[in-house]
Motif scaffolding. Structure first.
Motif, short mmCIF file in Angstrom:
data_model
loop_
_atom_site.label_atom_id
_atom_site.label_comp_id
_atom_site.label_asym_id
_atom_site.label_seq_id
_atom_site.Cartn_x
_atom_site.Cartn_y
_atom_site.Cartn_z
N VAL A 16 -2.06 -12.39 -6.49
CA VAL A 16 -1.96 -11.00 -6.99
C VAL A 16 -3.24 -10.25 -6.65
N ARG A 17 -4.38 -10.90 -6.90
CA ARG A 17 -5.65 -10.25 -6.57
C ARG A 17 -5.73 -9.89 -5.10
N GLU A 47 0.84 -1.21 0.00
CA GLU A 47 0.00 0.00 0.00
C GLU A 47 0.87 1.26 0.00
N PHE A 82 -3.18 -6.99 -4.08
CA PHE A 82 -3.53 -5.69 -4.68
C PHE A 82 -4.98 -5.28 -4.39
N ARG A 83 -5.71 -6.15 -3.75
CA ARG A 83 -7.13 -5.95 -3.50
C ARG A 83 -7.89 -5.70 -4.81
N ILE A 84 -7.69 -6.60 -5.74
CA ILE A 84 -8.37 -6.51 -7.03
C ILE A 84 -9.47 -7.55 -7.05
N LEU A 90 2.58 1.70 -3.36
CA LEU A 90 1.66 2.26 -4.36
C LEU A 90 1.44 3.75 -4.10
N VAL A 143 6.99 -2.51 -8.17
CA VAL A 143 5.61 -3.02 -8.20
C VAL A 143 5.55 -4.31 -9.01
N ILE A 175 4.43 -8.61 -8.31
CA ILE A 175 3.48 -9.44 -9.09
C ILE A 175 4.17 -10.73 -9.55
#
Lengths: 163, 194
Positions: free
Chosen positions: A128-129, A91, A132-134, A94, A116, A120
């Motif tokens: 990864v999701r 976080e 990155f909270r995707i 980013l 970054v 990944i």
């Protein structure tokens, strides 16, 4: 000839998002294309940066100082500093990347992009999701097709959320 | 209790949406393209493009495939040569003729190079390493289809002196031609016959 400017160092104030002020030499911020233009064209002495948290700004100023001191003899030391610089939770990394992109500090931006990408690399899709909270916005059909196509991309590294 | 919980969650969710939009969304797409490209061809195809639709769209942009770096992909991602070849073809298709730089280790064959050659007239740099089954004639033929080729690198191949000469004559724009036929340690283990 330039006696009035040689001894004199111009001072600039940067104001972070939480109104904390940072006073630093103007020459340092010239590494940022955005600030350079502001300083040169508008001759300002205080620049508000409301979108950047003070914590992030502290980090970036630390980088600018180190980078300004970079010489061929302390290259190794600088590399180690860079490594430590991006050794933060995702976080925060980013936050720094977003700010550096905004400030247009090109060398540092490239370094952040690599950092970054390194977060990944070698991770599963799910990992990864998660870090990155995707949220997946594929249809369930697409999702199951991916899993069938490359099951290995969805396996492993799920616990790697430390960074 | 259930209802209460529900209501609470609803409120929280809304606040989160305002305050805590995932940070990654604040980076512009062009920066994400830079980041994703650093994962290399295999990293993009295997993982990144399956994460979300935005990454998938970016990973399919032809500009992402002007450089196809597949060195060490078989070791790093543990993909088979067959799969690497298939991915390489797909990567070349995605470049839509814009490919300028390609690196292939281990898995390159004459057929694959011919595939690249048919579709990549703008190629400027070609790197092949640890590929032992390529025939000189086919290599020369393929390389002739890269009229803009400026850099050629052949590491740990079975190219002969004659082959090197023939290749040199086939590329009028060549500025750099690296050949390293020393034995590669890993290949000595895998291909002791060469």
């Amino acid at each position: 000839m330039a006696s009035s400017t040689t001894g004199e160092k111009k001072i600039l104030t940067l104001k972070g998002g939480d109104n904390e002020e940072f006073i630093l030499e103007e020459s340092l911020v010239l590494q940022s294309e955005l600030l350079k233009n502001m300083v040169k064209e508008e001759r300002v002495s205080s620049i508000p940066l409301p979108s950047i948290k003070s914590k992030t700004l502290v980090k970036i100023i630390e980088y600018l100082k180190k980078h300004a001191e970079l010489t061929p003899s302390n290259k190794e030391e600088f590399k180690n500093f860079e490594k430590e610089f991006v050794n933060v939770v995702l976080e925060e990394l980013l936050d720094i990347t977003v700010a550096v992109n905004y400030l247009k500090i090109n060398g540092l931006l490239e370094f952040c992009c690599q950092a970054v990408a390194d977060r990944i690399k070698d991770k599963s899709v799910e990992a990864v999701r998660k870090i990155f909270r995707i949220e997946s916005d594929f249809t369930p059909e697409e999702e199951s097709e991916f899993r069938k196509e490359t099951p290995e991309a969805f396996e492993g590294d799920l616990d790697d959320t430390t960074n | 209790m259930t209802r209460k919980g529900k209501g609470k969650r609803k409120g929280k969710k809304r606040n989160q949406a305002i305050e805590k939009k995932p940070r990654w969304l604040e980076l512009p797409e062009v920066i994400w393209m830079d980041i994703l490209q650093r994962l290399g061809a295999v990293g993009m195809m295997l993982t990144a493009e399956k994460v979300c639709t935005m990454w998938r769209r970016l990973c399919k942009d032809p500009s992402m495939w002007r450089v196809i770096n597949m060195d060490n992909c078989c070791d790093t991602y543990l993909v088979s040569y067959f799969k690497a070849q298939e991915m390489c073809r797909r990567a070349v298709d995605r470049s839509q003729g814009e490919l300028v730089d390609i690196n292939m280790d281990y898995f390159a064959t004459d057929e694959l190079l011919a595939y690249v050659a048919e579709r990549s007239g703008k190629l400027k740099r070609l790197g092949i390493a640890c590929c032992y089954d390529m025939v000189r004639k086919d290599l020369v033929e393929a390389v002739q289809k890269f009229p803009l080729l400026e850099e050629l690198s052949l590491t740990h191949t079975t190219i002969t002196t004659e082959g090197i000469e023939a290749l040199r004559h086939s590329c009028p724009r060549l500025k750099s031609f690296d050949v390293n036929n020393n034995s590669c340690f890993m290949c000595l283990v895998w291909y002791p016959d060469y």
